[in-house]
Scaffold this active site. Structure first.
Site, short mmCIF file in Angstrom:
data_model
loop_
_atom_site.label_atom_id
_atom_site.label_comp_id
_atom_site.label_asym_id
_atom_site.label_seq_id
_atom_site.Cartn_x
_atom_site.Cartn_y
_atom_site.Cartn_z
CG HIS A 37 -7.26 5.05 -0.87
ND1 HIS A 37 -6.55 4.18 -0.08
CD2 HIS A 37 -8.52 4.56 -0.96
CE1 HIS A 37 -7.36 3.19 0.30
NE2 HIS A 37 -8.55 3.39 -0.22
CE1 TYR A 60 -3.54 2.62 0.30
CE2 TYR A 60 -2.54 3.27 2.38
CZ TYR A 60 -3.44 3.50 1.36
OH TYR A 60 -4.23 4.62 1.39
#
EC number: 2.3.1.258
Length: 156
Positions: free
Chosen positions: A112, A73
């Site tokens: 994101h 991530y």
């Protein structure tokens, strides 16, 4: 330009304030103390980017193991605006990709991105990321609050 002037360095207690300052300038989101404590333990997954010996960017990642997947991530990857389009983001991303490929056990890399951040979306698409989801109201206190989830599948 001269690729040689871009170097990556470790995040240490000695320079973590520079990382904080950089993140404050580059990102609309503020990161808490735990973020910075974790970054100090992140090893190769957190790097400062130097352009001619000046800190101009940084990348911070963590390993995510939700839903029986092992994914990398990208928490932050950014560069000061005067230094964009010089290949600094690419050097940081390639470092992370090399890490994941050497490890060999990641399903994918994901992150994101605020839905209106076209520059970031284009940057990641160039590296084979796809928008796989959109989270409404992902961000607090910033507009737009929605985020795209971008993901790049890795071959096992």
């Amino acid at each position: 330009c001269c690729r040689s002037s871009i170097e990556l360095g470790d995040v240490t207690p000695h320079n973590i304030k520079q990382l904080k300052k950089l993140n404050t300038v580059v990102f609309p989101v503020s990161y808490n103390d735990k973020f910075y404590v974790d970054v100090l333990d992140a090893g190769e997954l957190a790097k400062l980017a130097y352009y001619n010996d000046i800190v101009v960017g940084a990348v911070c990642c963590r390993i995510d193991t939700t839903d029986n997947q092992r994914r990398l991530y990208i928490m932050t990857l950014g560069c000061l605006s005067p230094y964009r389009r010089l290949g600094i983001g690419t050097v940081m991303f390639e470092h992370i990709l090399n890490y994941a490929e050497k490890d060999g056990n990641f399903d994918s890399i994901f992150l994101h991105v605020q839905i209106n951040n076209d520059g970031a979306i284009e940057f990641y698409k160039k590296f084979g990321f796809e928008i796989v989801d959109t989270k409404e109201q992902y961000y607090k206190r910033i507009e737009p609050a929605d985020a795209h989830v971008l993901q790049k599948a890795l071959r096992r």
